[in-house]
Design a protein around this motif. Structure first.
Motif, PDB file in Angstrom:
ATOM      1  N   LEU A   1      -8.991  -2.362  -2.179  1.00  0.00           N
ATOM      2  CA  LEU A   1      -8.213  -2.740  -0.985  1.00  0.00           C
ATOM      3  C   LEU A   1      -8.181  -4.255  -0.627  1.00  0.00           C
TER       4      LEU A   1
ATOM      5  N   LEU B   1       0.805  -1.159   0.098  1.00  0.00           N
ATOM      6  CA  LEU B   1      -0.002  -0.143  -0.034  1.00  0.00           C
ATOM      7  C   LEU B   1       0.671   1.278  -0.018  1.00  0.00           C
TER       8      LEU B   1
ATOM      9  N   HIS C   1       0.547   4.746  -2.602  1.00  0.00           N
ATOM     10  CA  HIS C   1       0.364   6.065  -1.703  1.00  0.00           C
ATOM     11  C   HIS C   1       1.428   7.012  -2.258  1.00  0.00           C
TER      12      HIS C   1
ATOM     13  N   ALA D   1       0.682   1.271   5.539  1.00  0.00           N
ATOM     14  CA  ALA D   1      -0.556   2.251   5.208  1.00  0.00           C
ATOM     15  C   ALA D   1      -0.404   3.336   6.132  1.00  0.00           C
TER      16      ALA D   1
ATOM     17  N   THR E   1      -7.318   2.635   5.950  1.00  0.00           N
ATOM     18  CA  THR E   1      -7.464   2.940   4.470  1.00  0.00           C
ATOM     19  C   THR E   1      -8.649   3.478   3.935  1.00  0.00           C
TER      20      THR E   1
END
Length: 326
Positions: free
Chosen positions: A130, A107, A111, A196, A321
């Motif tokens: 996700l 993740l 990002h 995350a 998330t």
């Protein structure tokens, strides 16, 4: 039917068999990880099959199991034991590798590079994206660790009376099913959660490495606490009872006929050791041990304890998330 129409239908049929949507995105985006895990699983499986066959051929040609392990050539046994321990050492790094290289960037890289923001502009919900990401990473962990752990257990089961590692040591306990799968799932999920939160791939990988390594070191001290050890008493100078065959000793005492125990060093440094023992009534050697038949119970207990924080981490990842800005 014209050739053109048939060709169009064939192309349509062929296209319908191709993976699409998020499945295509997962394979395309994480193809390097998929290829690496496939290669590692294949190479590891071939390694186990080859080494197991070679080890058994060598032992059988030397007269085992008709000959006891002690009667075999020491250099040969040591070489075979080293081969087994070397593979176990490599396999022991699998949870750490998955946490750092599969979980941490899963993740955080999206990002960092803006991929997560791009996906959010499409017709796919954030939750669905996700869940696909989590399913891909954790599925890869289960398949890879499951195959290698099962094959390693198959190898160890055939030669466990020859190799020096006991079943309660990390060499065997942590590298066979179901503990290897549970450890790999936990470290992978831990890496995803750290990614995350950190949202930077390199930072997440570094934090995951140190956190996972520390956790794996701590785990070594808790295996003997997964269940209550059994206790057996036998004459101080007598032979070990058969119940201790394949057992792992976790503590040793000396005791009286009534069941009172003393530390194993009691009376050792006394000038009159036998007189000291006679005065205290010490006649037995007392062992606390885990029997081989407890191995499965201890492993499933460890796996269950590892799955609890894994599930909690997955819930944290989903909650975090879904609510954080992309």
């Amino acid at each position: 039917m014209s050739a053109r129409t048939a060709g169009q239908q064939e192309a349509s049929f062929g296209g319908s068999r191709r993976i699409r949507g998020l499945a295509w995105l997962m394979v395309r985006q994480h193809r390097a990880a998929l290829i690496a895990c496939t290669a590692a699983t294949l190479i590891g499986a071939l390694w186990v099959i080859h080494e197991r066959a070679t080890m058994l051929d060598t032992l059988h040609s030397a007269g085992w199991p008709a000959k006891s392990t002690e009667a075999l050539d020491g250099a040969t046994v040591q070489r075979l034991d080293n081969s087994f321990s070397n593979f176990a050492g490599y396999l022991g790094y699998l949870p750490l590798v998955f946490g750092v290289f599969i979980g941490a960037p899963l993740l955080s890289a999206d990002h960092e590079h803006g991929t997560a923001r791009l996906v959010a502009t499409q017709s796919v919900s954030r939750l669905r994206w996700l869940l696909w990401k989590l399913g891909f990473a954790l599925g890869l962990a289960v398949v890879t660790a499951g195959i290698l752990g099962a094959l390693f257990g198959w190898w160890w089961g055939a030669v466990r009376h020859v190799v020096s590692s006991t079943w309660l040591e990390g060499t065997v306990f942590d590298n066979t099913l179901p503990v290897l799968v549970a450890l790999t799932l936990f470290t992978t999920t831990l890496g995803i959660a750290i990614g995350a939160l950190a949202r930077r791939a390199v930072t997440a990988m570094a934090v995951t490495f140190f956190t996972s390594a520390a956790f794996l070191l701590v785990c070594d001290h808790f295996r003997t606490r997964l269940a209550t050890p059994r206790r057996v008493a036998f004459p101080l100078d007598g032979a070990h009872p058969a119940v201790l065959n394949d057992a792992v000793q976790v503590d040793q005492w000396i005791g009286t006929a009534s069941g009172k125990v003393y530390g194993w060093g009691t009376c050792v440094n006394d000038a009159a050791t036998e007189a000291c023992r006679a005065r205290l009534g010490i006649v037995n050697s007392v062992w606390d041990y885990f029997g081989y038949d407890q191995m499965a119970t201890l492993q499933w207990t460890a796996a269950g304890l590892l799955l609890v924080p894994t599930v909690l981490l997955v819930a944290l990842i989903v909650w975090r998330t879904r609510r954080q800005a992309l």
